[in-house]
Design a protein around this motif. Structure first.
Motif, PDB file in Angstrom:
ATOM      1  N   GLU A  93       0.835  -1.210   0.000  1.00  0.00           N
ATOM      2  CA  GLU A  93       0.000   0.000   0.000  1.00  0.00           C
ATOM      3  C   GLU A  93       0.867   1.256   0.000  1.00  0.00           C
ATOM      4  O   GLU A  93       0.609   2.215  -0.715  1.00  0.00           O
ATOM      5  CB  GLU A  93      -0.892   0.034   1.257  1.00  0.00           C
ATOM      6  CG  GLU A  93      -2.153  -0.790   1.124  1.00  0.00           C
ATOM      7  CD  GLU A  93      -2.816  -1.016   2.477  1.00  0.00           C
ATOM      8  OE1 GLU A  93      -2.694  -0.151   3.367  1.00  0.00           O
ATOM      9  OE2 GLU A  93      -3.437  -2.085   2.653  1.00  0.00           O
ATOM     10  N   LEU A  94       1.934   1.223   0.823  1.00  0.00           N
ATOM     11  CA  LEU A  94       2.813   2.397   0.898  1.00  0.00           C
ATOM     12  C   LEU A  94       3.526   2.606  -0.431  1.00  0.00           C
ATOM     13  O   LEU A  94       3.673   3.722  -0.911  1.00  0.00           O
ATOM     14  CB  LEU A  94       3.847   2.208   2.021  1.00  0.00           C
ATOM     15  CG  LEU A  94       3.271   2.179   3.436  1.00  0.00           C
ATOM     16  CD1 LEU A  94       4.364   1.830   4.447  1.00  0.00           C
ATOM     17  CD2 LEU A  94       2.645   3.531   3.786  1.00  0.00           C
ATOM     18  N   ASN A  95       3.941   1.507  -1.034  1.00  0.00           N
ATOM     19  CA  ASN A  95       4.626   1.585  -2.328  1.00  0.00           C
ATOM     20  C   ASN A  95       3.688   2.168  -3.389  1.00  0.00           C
ATOM     21  O   ASN A  95       4.117   2.946  -4.249  1.00  0.00           O
ATOM     22  CB  ASN A  95       5.121   0.192  -2.708  1.00  0.00           C
ATOM     23  CG  ASN A  95       5.824   0.168  -4.045  1.00  0.00           C
ATOM     24  OD1 ASN A  95       5.358  -0.436  -4.991  1.00  0.00           O
ATOM     25  ND2 ASN A  95       6.948   0.840  -4.131  1.00  0.00           N
ATOM     26  N   ALA A  96       2.399   1.813  -3.283  1.00  0.00           N
ATOM     27  CA  ALA A  96       1.420   2.310  -4.262  1.00  0.00           C
ATOM     28  C   ALA A  96       1.255   3.827  -4.154  1.00  0.00           C
ATOM     29  O   ALA A  96       0.816   4.476  -5.096  1.00  0.00           O
ATOM     30  CB  ALA A  96       0.080   1.607  -4.071  1.00  0.00           C
ATOM     31  N   THR A  97       1.631   4.396  -2.998  1.00  0.00           N
ATOM     32  CA  THR A  97       1.538   5.863  -2.866  1.00  0.00           C
ATOM     33  C   THR A  97       2.772   6.542  -3.467  1.00  0.00           C
ATOM     34  O   THR A  97       2.916   7.754  -3.404  1.00  0.00           O
ATOM     35  CB  THR A  97       1.416   6.301  -1.381  1.00  0.00           C
ATOM     36  OG1 THR A  97       2.673   6.002  -0.726  1.00  0.00           O
ATOM     37  CG2 THR A  97       0.286   5.602  -0.657  1.00  0.00           C
ATOM     38  N   GLY A  98       3.706   5.754  -3.991  1.00  0.00           N
ATOM     39  CA  GLY A  98       4.870   6.337  -4.656  1.00  0.00           C
ATOM     40  C   GLY A  98       6.161   6.195  -3.873  1.00  0.00           C
ATOM     41  O   GLY A  98       7.225   6.613  -4.325  1.00  0.00           O
ATOM     42  N   LEU A  99       6.066   5.619  -2.682  1.00  0.00           N
ATOM     43  CA  LEU A  99       7.249   5.479  -1.833  1.00  0.00           C
ATOM     44  C   LEU A  99       8.186   4.391  -2.363  1.00  0.00           C
ATOM     45  O   LEU A  99       7.736   3.307  -2.731  1.00  0.00           O
ATOM     46  CB  LEU A  99       6.759   5.071  -0.434  1.00  0.00           C
ATOM     47  CG  LEU A  99       7.612   5.404   0.772  1.00  0.00           C
ATOM     48  CD1 LEU A  99       7.817   6.904   0.896  1.00  0.00           C
ATOM     49  CD2 LEU A  99       6.931   4.875   2.036  1.00  0.00           C
ATOM     50  N   THR A 100       9.472   4.702  -2.399  1.00  0.00           N
ATOM     51  CA  THR A 100      10.480   3.699  -2.753  1.00  0.00           C
ATOM     52  C   THR A 100      10.852   2.985  -1.454  1.00  0.00           C
ATOM     53  O   THR A 100      11.004   3.632  -0.418  1.00  0.00           O
ATOM     54  CB  THR A 100      11.726   4.396  -3.337  1.00  0.00           C
ATOM     55  OG1 THR A 100      11.290   5.201  -4.423  1.00  0.00           O
ATOM     56  CG2 THR A 100      12.774   3.398  -3.790  1.00  0.00           C
ATOM     57  N   ILE A 101      10.987   1.657  -1.514  1.00  0.00           N
ATOM     58  CA  ILE A 101      11.184   0.910  -0.265  1.00  0.00           C
ATOM     59  C   ILE A 101      12.368  -0.030  -0.376  1.00  0.00           C
ATOM     60  O   ILE A 101      12.531  -0.734  -1.373  1.00  0.00           O
ATOM     61  CB  ILE A 101       9.886   0.142   0.097  1.00  0.00           C
ATOM     62  CG1 ILE A 101       8.726   1.131   0.271  1.00  0.00           C
ATOM     63  CG2 ILE A 101      10.091  -0.691   1.373  1.00  0.00           C
ATOM     64  CD1 ILE A 101       7.376   0.533   0.544  1.00  0.00           C
ATOM     65  N   LEU A 102      13.209  -0.004   0.659  1.00  0.00           N
ATOM     66  CA  LEU A 102      14.311  -0.970   0.775  1.00  0.00           C
ATOM     67  C   LEU A 102      13.995  -1.834   1.981  1.00  0.00           C
ATOM     68  O   LEU A 102      13.733  -1.303   3.062  1.00  0.00           O
ATOM     69  CB  LEU A 102      15.631  -0.254   1.060  1.00  0.00           C
ATOM     70  CG  LEU A 102      16.462   0.156  -0.130  1.00  0.00           C
ATOM     71  CD1 LEU A 102      15.823   1.330  -0.817  1.00  0.00           C
ATOM     72  CD2 LEU A 102      17.851   0.506   0.330  1.00  0.00           C
ATOM     73  N   ILE A 103      14.047  -3.125   1.796  1.00  0.00           N
ATOM     74  CA  ILE A 103      13.650  -4.003   2.893  1.00  0.00           C
ATOM     75  C   ILE A 103      14.593  -5.195   2.936  1.00  0.00           C
ATOM     76  O   ILE A 103      14.914  -5.771   1.901  1.00  0.00           O
ATOM     77  CB  ILE A 103      12.161  -4.417   2.713  1.00  0.00           C
ATOM     78  CG1 ILE A 103      11.753  -5.475   3.717  1.00  0.00           C
ATOM     79  CG2 ILE A 103      11.847  -4.896   1.324  1.00  0.00           C
ATOM     80  CD1 ILE A 103      10.255  -5.723   3.728  1.00  0.00           C
ATOM     81  N   SER A 104      15.069  -5.527   4.129  1.00  0.00           N
ATOM     82  CA  SER A 104      15.999  -6.653   4.229  1.00  0.00           C
ATOM     83  C   SER A 104      15.315  -7.853   4.868  1.00  0.00           C
ATOM     84  O   SER A 104      14.342  -7.714   5.616  1.00  0.00           O
ATOM     85  CB  SER A 104      17.226  -6.270   5.058  1.00  0.00           C
ATOM     86  OG  SER A 104      16.889  -6.220   6.418  1.00  0.00           O
ATOM     87  N   SER A 105      15.848  -9.021   4.549  1.00  0.00           N
ATOM     88  CA  SER A 105      15.340 -10.256   5.150  1.00  0.00           C
ATOM     89  C   SER A 105      16.371 -11.353   4.947  1.00  0.00           C
ATOM     90  O   SER A 105      17.235 -11.242   4.083  1.00  0.00           O
ATOM     91  CB  SER A 105      14.027 -10.673   4.503  1.00  0.00           C
ATOM     92  OG  SER A 105      13.589 -11.907   5.026  1.00  0.00           O
ATOM     93  N   HIS A 106      16.301 -12.394   5.764  1.00  0.00           N
ATOM     94  CA  HIS A 106      17.176 -13.536   5.495  1.00  0.00           C
ATOM     95  C   HIS A 106      16.387 -14.657   4.832  1.00  0.00           C
ATOM     96  O   HIS A 106      16.898 -15.733   4.604  1.00  0.00           O
ATOM     97  CB  HIS A 106      17.908 -14.008   6.768  1.00  0.00           C
ATOM     98  CG  HIS A 106      16.988 -14.363   7.890  1.00  0.00           C
ATOM     99  ND1 HIS A 106      16.413 -13.409   8.698  1.00  0.00           N
ATOM    100  CD2 HIS A 106      16.555 -15.547   8.332  1.00  0.00           C
ATOM    101  CE1 HIS A 106      15.654 -14.010   9.588  1.00  0.00           C
ATOM    102  NE2 HIS A 106      15.713 -15.309   9.388  1.00  0.00           N
ATOM    103  N   ILE A 107      15.118 -14.372   4.506  1.00  0.00           N
ATOM    104  CA  ILE A 107      14.294 -15.392   3.848  1.00  0.00           C
ATOM    105  C   ILE A 107      13.742 -14.823   2.545  1.00  0.00           C
ATOM    106  O   ILE A 107      12.892 -13.930   2.543  1.00  0.00           O
ATOM    107  CB  ILE A 107      13.146 -15.850   4.768  1.00  0.00           C
ATOM    108  CG1 ILE A 107      13.740 -16.355   6.089  1.00  0.00           C
ATOM    109  CG2 ILE A 107      12.312 -16.939   4.107  1.00  0.00           C
ATOM    110  CD1 ILE A 107      12.712 -16.664   7.141  1.00  0.00           C
ATOM    111  N   LEU A 108      14.255 -15.344   1.439  1.00  0.00           N
ATOM    112  CA  LEU A 108      13.853 -14.848   0.124  1.00  0.00           C
ATOM    113  C   LEU A 108      12.344 -15.003  -0.089  1.00  0.00           C
ATOM    114  O   LEU A 108      11.680 -14.115  -0.603  1.00  0.00           O
ATOM    115  CB  LEU A 108      14.637 -15.606  -0.953  1.00  0.00           C
ATOM    116  CG  LEU A 108      14.398 -15.241  -2.407  1.00  0.00           C
ATOM    117  CD1 LEU A 108      14.592 -13.758  -2.636  1.00  0.00           C
ATOM    118  CD2 LEU A 108      15.329 -16.021  -3.310  1.00  0.00           C
TER     119      LEU A 108
END
Ligand SMILES: Nc1ncnc2c1ncn2[C@@H]1O[C@H](COP(=O)(O)OP(=O)(O)OP(=O)(O)O)[C@@H](O)[C@H]1O
Length: 308
Positions: free
Chosen positions: A178-193
């Protein structure tokens, strides 16, 4: 999506003689959701901390909006950051937490902003419960609201799904979309693809401080899709047999010798027999299937041990 807003150019972070991140090169475009995937200790947090200005690179350069970031604090202010646990006051409500921060940031129109933000992340602005009574998922949402308080262009989330139950994971994923749909670019980390596979538009796989691979969502899907790979002398001669005799509708000609077949009902033996009956010899044929986790493990195990 042509607007490159963050560029890492050979960025390295050394802790004494150990490189936590080494020679990282990455371009992040406006509107992307970039998944930084790596095992524990791979360098994900260090990378995100450098991008968000919490840690300075030992060498290399960060560019924001096509300009070198060094010494430009204003660039870092355009990022909303949630790294590790959100720093929340446990004995006051979510609203009060945000109000304290909004005052510290000198934000005007605080009430409307905070109410809007809380609703955006799925929390009730009227809820007076103390934050210490919140579930992990609610705290994570509030942490995201905190990160969004300064209306950032980029949201940086370090393992936001860690420790959440399946329902919490789904909710945070939905919120991120939802946040991305508002135009926000997002970087997110995880150890599970797998966890990021439903949201990221690009993946940077990091292993022992180095990028093992940067790959788009489409490329990854293609590499992990289930298919039969057929290699023959002349692919175009095989197509009429596949279509007419075997009723295969989902296929792709990869090059002059290779065809990928996606129809699930078809068996390898049938294909070989039918092609042979039409005088077409199969050089090789195999079923290709790789889970996201297998794919990730291959990239992070084959790279071998690094010697500093
Ligand atoms: N402040 C520091 N001082 C010394 N070494 C550090 C520091 N921060 C990180 N490291 C080391 O750098 C490497 C990368 O750590 P980092 O926290 O970036 O990895 P990570 O992928 O985020 O791991 P995790 O998922 O376990 O948090 C690790 O070997 C870690 O021990």
């Amino acid at each position: 999506m042509t607007d490159c807003i963050i560029e890492l150019c050979g960025v390295t972070k050394m802790y004494r003689s150990k490189a936590a991140v080494r020679n990282a090169n990455l371009k992040i475009y406006r509107g992307e959701i970039v998944g930084i995937i790596g095992k524990n200790g791979a360098g994900k947090s260090t990378l995100l901390k450098m991008i968000s200005g919490h840690v300075y690179p030992t060498s290399g350069e960060l560019h924001f909006f096509n300009r070198a970031a060094a010494g430009e604090q204003s660039f870092f202010e355009r990022m909303g950051v949630l790294i590790e646990q959100p720093g929340l006051y446990p004995n006051i409500s979510a609203y009060e937490n945000l109000k304290l921060l909004a005052i510290a940031y000198g934000l005007s129109d605080r009430e409307t902003t905070i109410e809007k933000l809380l609703r955006l992340v799925g929390l009730d602005p009227k809820n007076t419960a103390k934050v210490k009574s919140y579930s992990m998922g609610m705290k994570q949402r509030l942490g995201i609201a905190v990160a969004l308080l300064g209306s950032p262009d980029v949201l940086i989330l370090d393992e936001p799904i860690n420790g959440l139950d399946p329902q919490g994971i789904v909710e945070i994923r939905e919120l991120i979309l939802e946040l991305n749909a508002t135009g926000l670019t997002i970087l997110i980390s995880s150890h599970i693809l797998e966890e990021l596979s439903k949201i990221a538009t690009k993946y940077a796989i990091i292993h022992q401080g180095e990028f093992a691979e940067v790959i788009s969502k489409e490329e990854l899907q293609q590499r992990c899709e289930e298919r039969i790979e057929i290699s023959v002398e002349e692919a175009r001669e095989a197509l009429p047999v596949l279509e007419r005799e075997l009723k295969i509708t989902q296929y792709k000609v990869v090059d002059s010798r290779t065809v990928y077949v996606y129809d699930e009902h078809i068996r390898i033996r049938q294909i070989v027999q039918e092609l042979a009956q039409h005088g077409i010899m199969v050089d090789s044929i195999s079923r290709h299937k790789q889970s996201l986790e297998q794919y990730f493990l291959e990239r992070t195990e084959s790279a071998g041990e690094r010697h500093d």
